[in-house]
Design a protein around this motif. Structure first.
Motif, PDB file in Angstrom:
ATOM      1  N   LYS A  18     -45.262 -43.365 -50.517  1.00 16.71           N
ATOM      2  CA  LYS A  18     -44.270 -43.109 -51.562  1.00 16.71           C
ATOM      3  C   LYS A  18     -44.188 -41.618 -51.864  1.00 16.71           C
ATOM      4  O   LYS A  18     -45.192 -40.916 -51.865  1.00 16.71           O
ATOM      5  CB  LYS A  18     -44.582 -43.900 -52.835  1.00 16.71           C
ATOM      6  CG  LYS A  18     -45.966 -43.664 -53.389  1.00 16.71           C
ATOM      7  CD  LYS A  18     -46.211 -44.586 -54.584  1.00 16.71           C
ATOM      8  CE  LYS A  18     -47.630 -44.382 -55.102  1.00 16.71           C
ATOM      9  NZ  LYS A  18     -48.008 -45.363 -56.117  1.00 16.71           N
ATOM     10  N   TYR A  19     -42.958 -41.131 -52.092  1.00 14.63           N
ATOM     11  CA  TYR A  19     -42.763 -39.734 -52.500  1.00 14.63           C
ATOM     12  C   TYR A  19     -42.956 -39.626 -54.007  1.00 14.63           C
ATOM     13  O   TYR A  19     -43.516 -38.673 -54.513  1.00 14.63           O
ATOM     14  CB  TYR A  19     -41.360 -39.252 -52.141  1.00 14.63           C
ATOM     15  CG  TYR A  19     -41.121 -39.076 -50.661  1.00 14.63           C
ATOM     16  CD1 TYR A  19     -41.575 -37.945 -50.004  1.00 14.63           C
ATOM     17  CD2 TYR A  19     -40.449 -40.043 -49.935  1.00 14.63           C
ATOM     18  CE1 TYR A  19     -41.347 -37.776 -48.651  1.00 14.63           C
ATOM     19  CE2 TYR A  19     -40.214 -39.886 -48.579  1.00 14.63           C
ATOM     20  CZ  TYR A  19     -40.668 -38.749 -47.942  1.00 14.63           C
ATOM     21  OH  TYR A  19     -40.449 -38.584 -46.604  1.00 14.63           O
ATOM     22  N   ALA A  20     -42.387 -40.646 -54.714  1.00 18.53           N
ATOM     23  CA  ALA A  20     -42.511 -40.656 -56.168  1.00 18.53           C
ATOM     24  C   ALA A  20     -43.051 -42.020 -56.591  1.00 18.53           C
ATOM     25  O   ALA A  20     -44.067 -42.460 -56.071  1.00 18.53           O
ATOM     26  CB  ALA A  20     -41.161 -40.347 -56.807  1.00 18.53           C
ATOM     27  N   GLY A  42     -32.541 -48.845 -38.413  1.00 24.16           N
ATOM     28  CA  GLY A  42     -32.588 -49.217 -39.822  1.00 24.16           C
ATOM     29  C   GLY A  42     -31.540 -48.428 -40.566  1.00 24.16           C
ATOM     30  O   GLY A  42     -31.138 -47.360 -40.102  1.00 24.16           O
ATOM     31  N   PRO A  43     -31.092 -48.945 -41.704  1.00 24.92           N
ATOM     32  CA  PRO A  43     -30.031 -48.244 -42.447  1.00 24.92           C
ATOM     33  C   PRO A  43     -30.521 -46.912 -43.007  1.00 24.92           C
ATOM     34  O   PRO A  43     -31.708 -46.610 -42.971  1.00 24.92           O
ATOM     35  CB  PRO A  43     -29.681 -49.215 -43.569  1.00 24.92           C
ATOM     36  CG  PRO A  43     -30.836 -50.134 -43.680  1.00 24.92           C
ATOM     37  CD  PRO A  43     -31.480 -50.205 -42.338  1.00 24.92           C
ATOM     38  N   ASN A  44     -29.595 -46.141 -43.534  1.00 30.50           N
ATOM     39  CA  ASN A  44     -29.932 -44.868 -44.174  1.00 30.50           C
ATOM     40  C   ASN A  44     -30.946 -45.069 -45.284  1.00 30.50           C
ATOM     41  O   ASN A  44     -30.825 -45.990 -46.070  1.00 30.50           O
ATOM     42  CB  ASN A  44     -28.669 -44.272 -44.812  1.00 30.50           C
ATOM     43  CG  ASN A  44     -28.059 -43.234 -43.911  1.00 30.50           C
ATOM     44  OD1 ASN A  44     -28.773 -42.550 -43.175  1.00 30.50           O
ATOM     45  ND2 ASN A  44     -26.752 -43.125 -43.947  1.00 30.50           N
ATOM     46  N   GLY A  45     -31.934 -44.197 -45.338  1.00 30.37           N
ATOM     47  CA  GLY A  45     -32.901 -44.274 -46.431  1.00 30.37           C
ATOM     48  C   GLY A  45     -33.925 -45.368 -46.255  1.00 30.37           C
ATOM     49  O   GLY A  45     -34.665 -45.699 -47.185  1.00 30.37           O
ATOM     50  N   SER A  46     -34.025 -45.927 -45.040  1.00 32.42           N
ATOM     51  CA  SER A  46     -34.959 -47.045 -44.853  1.00 32.42           C
ATOM     52  C   SER A  46     -36.371 -46.564 -44.538  1.00 32.42           C
ATOM     53  O   SER A  46     -37.268 -47.372 -44.370  1.00 32.42           O
ATOM     54  CB  SER A  46     -34.445 -47.952 -43.735  1.00 32.42           C
ATOM     55  OG  SER A  46     -34.261 -47.207 -42.555  1.00 32.42           O
ATOM     56  N   GLY A  47     -36.541 -45.256 -44.427  1.00 29.40           N
ATOM     57  CA  GLY A  47     -37.899 -44.735 -44.230  1.00 29.40           C
ATOM     58  C   GLY A  47     -38.214 -44.347 -42.795  1.00 29.40           C
ATOM     59  O   GLY A  47     -39.367 -44.056 -42.471  1.00 29.40           O
ATOM     60  N   LYS A  48     -37.199 -44.294 -41.947  1.00 29.69           N
ATOM     61  CA  LYS A  48     -37.442 -43.980 -40.530  1.00 29.69           C
ATOM     62  C   LYS A  48     -38.016 -42.572 -40.373  1.00 29.69           C
ATOM     63  O   LYS A  48     -39.036 -42.389 -39.711  1.00 29.69           O
ATOM     64  CB  LYS A  48     -36.128 -44.098 -39.724  1.00 29.69           C
ATOM     65  CG  LYS A  48     -35.434 -45.448 -39.851  1.00 29.69           C
ATOM     66  CD  LYS A  48     -34.178 -45.532 -38.998  1.00 29.69           C
ATOM     67  CE  LYS A  48     -33.075 -44.546 -39.396  1.00 29.69           C
ATOM     68  NZ  LYS A  48     -32.435 -44.801 -40.704  1.00 29.69           N
ATOM     69  N   SER A  49     -37.340 -41.604 -40.983  1.00 23.53           N
ATOM     70  CA  SER A  49     -37.833 -40.225 -40.849  1.00 23.53           C
ATOM     71  C   SER A  49     -39.212 -40.077 -41.477  1.00 23.53           C
ATOM     72  O   SER A  49     -40.065 -39.343 -40.970  1.00 23.53           O
ATOM     73  CB  SER A  49     -36.871 -39.244 -41.514  1.00 23.53           C
ATOM     74  OG  SER A  49     -35.617 -39.307 -40.890  1.00 23.53           O
ATOM     75  N   THR A  50     -39.424 -40.770 -42.582  1.00 26.70           N
ATOM     76  CA  THR A  50     -40.730 -40.706 -43.236  1.00 26.70           C
ATOM     77  C   THR A  50     -41.821 -41.210 -42.304  1.00 26.70           C
ATOM     78  O   THR A  50     -42.880 -40.584 -42.172  1.00 26.70           O
ATOM     79  CB  THR A  50     -40.703 -41.533 -44.541  1.00 26.70           C
ATOM     80  OG1 THR A  50     -39.626 -41.062 -45.344  1.00 26.70           O
ATOM     81  CG2 THR A  50     -42.001 -41.418 -45.292  1.00 26.70           C
ATOM     82  N   LEU A  51     -41.555 -42.318 -41.640  1.00 26.87           N
ATOM     83  CA  LEU A  51     -42.535 -42.863 -40.701  1.00 26.87           C
ATOM     84  C   LEU A  51     -42.833 -41.849 -39.592  1.00 26.87           C
ATOM     85  O   LEU A  51     -43.996 -41.608 -39.244  1.00 26.87           O
ATOM     86  CB  LEU A  51     -42.003 -44.181 -40.107  1.00 26.87           C
ATOM     87  CG  LEU A  51     -42.889 -44.870 -39.070  1.00 26.87           C
ATOM     88  CD1 LEU A  51     -44.254 -45.197 -39.639  1.00 26.87           C
ATOM     89  CD2 LEU A  51     -42.221 -46.132 -38.533  1.00 26.87           C
TER      90      LEU A  51
HETATM   91  N1  LIG Z   1     -39.015 -35.159 -49.437  1.00 24.30           N
HETATM   92  C1  LIG Z   1     -38.632 -36.251 -50.113  1.00 24.30           C
HETATM   93  N2  LIG Z   1     -38.873 -36.346 -51.435  1.00 24.30           N
HETATM   94  C2  LIG Z   1     -38.532 -37.444 -52.122  1.00 24.30           C
HETATM   95  N3  LIG Z   1     -37.922 -38.513 -51.588  1.00 24.30           N
HETATM   96  C3  LIG Z   1     -37.648 -38.497 -50.274  1.00 24.30           C
HETATM   97  C4  LIG Z   1     -37.991 -37.352 -49.469  1.00 24.30           C
HETATM   98  N4  LIG Z   1     -37.604 -37.611 -48.199  1.00 24.30           N
HETATM   99  C5  LIG Z   1     -37.045 -38.833 -48.208  1.00 24.30           C
HETATM  100  N5  LIG Z   1     -37.077 -39.373 -49.447  1.00 24.30           N
HETATM  101  C6  LIG Z   1     -36.590 -40.704 -49.816  1.00 24.30           C
HETATM  102  O1  LIG Z   1     -37.305 -41.647 -49.072  1.00 24.30           O
HETATM  103  C7  LIG Z   1     -36.452 -42.678 -48.603  1.00 24.30           C
HETATM  104  C8  LIG Z   1     -36.557 -42.769 -47.097  1.00 24.30           C
HETATM  105  O2  LIG Z   1     -36.038 -41.589 -46.515  1.00 24.30           O
HETATM  106  P1  LIG Z   1     -36.045 -41.327 -44.963  1.00 24.30           P
HETATM  107  O3  LIG Z   1     -37.400 -41.592 -44.430  1.00 24.30           O
HETATM  108  O4  LIG Z   1     -35.470 -39.999 -44.741  1.00 24.30           O
HETATM  109  O5  LIG Z   1     -35.051 -42.460 -44.440  1.00 24.30           O
HETATM  110  P2  LIG Z   1     -34.194 -42.539 -43.107  1.00 24.30           P
HETATM  111  O6  LIG Z   1     -34.682 -41.502 -42.174  1.00 24.30           O
HETATM  112  O7  LIG Z   1     -34.419 -43.933 -42.618  1.00 24.30           O
HETATM  113  O8  LIG Z   1     -32.768 -42.335 -43.485  1.00 24.30           O
HETATM  114  C9  LIG Z   1     -35.069 -42.328 -49.103  1.00 24.30           C
HETATM  115  O9  LIG Z   1     -34.831 -43.099 -50.258  1.00 24.30           O
HETATM  116  C10 LIG Z   1     -35.149 -40.875 -49.427  1.00 24.30           C
HETATM  117  O10 LIG Z   1     -34.283 -40.579 -50.492  1.00 24.30           O
END
Ligand SMILES: Nc1ncnc2c1ncn2[C@@H]1O[C@H](COP(=O)(O)OP(=O)(O)O)[C@@H](O)[C@H]1O
Ligand SMILES: [Mg+2]
Lengths: 255, 283
Positions: A18-20, A42-51
């Motif tokens: 979690k970011y927040a 996965g849809p936008n905001g699904s956490g792909k980049s985070t993973l």
């Molecule tokens: N640096 C960040 N700080 C806070 N929230 C973030 C940050 N990066 C991404 N998020 C939130 O985390 C969720 C997943 O983001 P992200 O992994 O970028 O998704 P995806 O790549 O699948 O579109 C989104 O709701 C996004 O708003």
């Protein structure tokens, strides 16, 4: 489900992030076997980049475990084994005064090592990498003068130049002319089949890639499906929509 | 007549110092500009001023400190300011540019307090604000030479890493290079170069010498090394021509140097090759 003869290059075990306040990832486990071509959808905001950022060590693990090449990520040192192409089309500063050659050579920074200078063999590697993405001849152009698709090829060359075993691409076709998207996936297919590079491709064009990839993982906070491409094809649309919680049709059109 | 200018030691000092910073400021300026940190240079120069004002104040109050070169405290403040900016940028992750007005106004505030405590403006301070040819001492020159050697050696040894960090910070971190350290070393070099440059061009115009030659170079250059080369060339032209003119026409050197740099930039904009993608168009 997975080919057990091949050892996994990436093992993700039960990670949450979690970011927040709210979790962006929940209990995600995922293995990527050597030689796989995994589409992470996965849809936008699904956490792909985070993973991906967790796998690349750009974000700190909060819970769960990640192993890269069999080694715990906190111990892992061989980062030049992993090539990364980020969502650059969106954020890249097109005015940056660097030549294509300089950009690709920067992919060798870790390999050349601190306080050392590029040698002839490194320069040859740069040209080889440019050749492999069909960009030989562009090395003296400024990166900003190229089209989005050409820039993306240069970034792949930069990721390939250190001869990684694993290449991770985060939505590489955003900003790329749709005429070149097919060509681009062709190139990825070749890298996977001919050079044996393990690929992870984040995309939300579910339809366009499934014939090239060996595995598919559907992420929406948690992992909704993870299996080989054939199983994915056998899922019907209804099952897919329940995974996403939204229509797949909508997903492939919403960017 | 030209030889006349070099018969005084102070003019030799000024010219040698000028030639060194004419290369040094644009060299680091290239990295500062492409990393979009131009305003940080500006903020740091004002922090340097606070250090210099404090040094002049101490000199006035305590006879024992009369020999202290204000450059030292200026540099100390500048380096401290650069570290503080980094802290602030981490605290306000989503509003990183907030660090700049905080440091800038803090620097000016402190300077004004120190100046008022010293009971006013003196000619020394004037020299630091607007640059001075006559005030450059041998010690100043040696400090500049030392900073030059340190910075040039560091940039050569860490060139690949500095390039990668400037071009793509995320990639730099993902590739496993010690990017935090590289950035730290970079920001300290910037602070040092700012404090030594201000002897010639003055506090208020230091950041101009770091950015204007680079802005002109961006109109011509192909590739990063060429950008560095042209930036240094334009920097040297500005400094050398500016020092000659300011000496013979009795003008403030800082202003003269910067106006020549502006002239070069305007010329570059008018005749420079038009790129398909222009600087500053990035999304
Ligand atoms: N640096 C960040 N700080 C806070 N929230 C973030 C940050 N990066 C991404 N998020 C939130 O985390 C969720 C997943 O983001 P992200 O992994 O970028 O998704 P995806 O790549 O699948 O579109 C989104 O709701 C996004 O708003
Ligand atoms: Mg993303």
């Amino acid at each position: 489900m997975e080919d057990t003869r091949k050892k996994p290059i990436i093992e993700v075990k039960d990670i949450s992030y979690k970011y927040a306040e709210d979790h962006v990832l929940e209990h995600v486990s995922l293995n990527v076997p050597e030689g796989a071509f995994l589409a992470l959808v996965g849809p936008n905001g699904s956490g792909k980049s985070t993973l991906l950022k967790l796998i690349l060590g750009l974000l700190k693990l909060q819970s769960g475990k990640i192993k890269l090449f069999g080694e715990d990520i906190r111990m892992f040192k061989d980062w030049d084994q992993i090539g990364f192409v980020s969502q650059k089309a969106n954020s890249f500063n097109t005015g940056f005064p660097a030549s294509v050659f300089e950009v690709v050579q920067s992919g060798l920074t870790k390999k050349i090592g601190l306080f050392a200078f590029p040698k002839k063999k490194h320069r040859e590697k740069v040209l080889d990498a440019l050749k492999s993405v069909g960009m030989l001849g562009f090395q003296d152009r400024n990166i900003g003068e190229l089209s989005g698709g050409q820039q993306q090829r240069v970034f792949i060359a930069r990721a390939l130049v250190s001869e990684p075993k694993l290449l991770i691409l985060d939505e590489p076709t955003v900003g790329v002319d749709s005429r070149h998207v097919h060509e681009f996936y062709q190139l990825l297919g070749e890298l996977n089949k001919k050079s044996g590079i393990t690929l992870i491709l984040v995309t939300h064009d579910v339809g366009t890639v499934t014939d090239k990839v060996s595995h598919v993982a559907c992420l929406n906070k948690s992992l909704h499906f993870h299996g080989d491409a054939e199983e994915y094809h056998s899922l019907d649309e209804k099952e897919l929509s329940t995974m996403y919680g939204t229509s797949v049709q909508l997903i492939s059109h919403n960017h | 007549m030209i030889s006349g200018i070099f018969q005084f030691e102070f003019l030799q000092n000024a010219f040698l110092t000028g030639i060194i910073i004419g290369a040094l400021a644009p060299l680091l300026g290239v990295f500062v500009v492409v990393r979009r940190m131009s305003l940080i240079a500006d903020a740091l120069s004002h922090v340097t001023l606070a250090g210099i004002a404090l040094s002049l104040l101490l000199e006035k109050r305590f006879m024992a400190l009369a020999g202290l070169n204000p450059l030292y405290l200026g540099m100390a403040f500048s380096v401290a300011g650069s570290l503080f900016i980094e802290r602030l940028r981490n605290v306000y992750r989503h509003y990183q540019e907030l660090a700049i007005p905080i440091i800038l106004s803090g620097g000016i505030g402190l300077s004004v307090i120190f100046i008022s405590l010293a009971e006013g403006f003196n000619t020394d301070l004037y020299g630091y604000l607007f640059g001075s040819v006559s005030a450059v001492s041998r010690t100043d020159l040696w400090v500049v030479v030392a900073v030059f050697l340190i910075v040039v050696l560091t940039v050569i040894l860490l060139y690949k890493e500095l390039f990668l960090l400037s071009f793509d910070e995320e990639h730099a971190r993902a590739s496993g290079i010690p990017s935090k350290w590289i950035h730290f070393i970079f920001i300290i070099m910037v602070a040092m170069v700012i404090s030594v440059s201000m002897r010639i061009v003055g506090i208020l115009l230091v950041s101009a010498l770091m950015t204007l030659p680079v802005a002109a170079s961006l109109r011509f250059a192909n590739g990063f090394k060429q950008t560095i080369f042209f930036s240094i060339l334009f920097g040297e032209i500005s400094v050398i021509a500016g020092l000659f003119l300011s000496y013979y026409l009795d003008l403030a050197p800082g202003g003269t140097i910067v106006i020549i740099a502006v002239g070069l930039l305007v010329t570059a904009i008018l005749i420079g090759k038009r790129k398909k993608t222009k600087w500053g168009e990035g999304k």
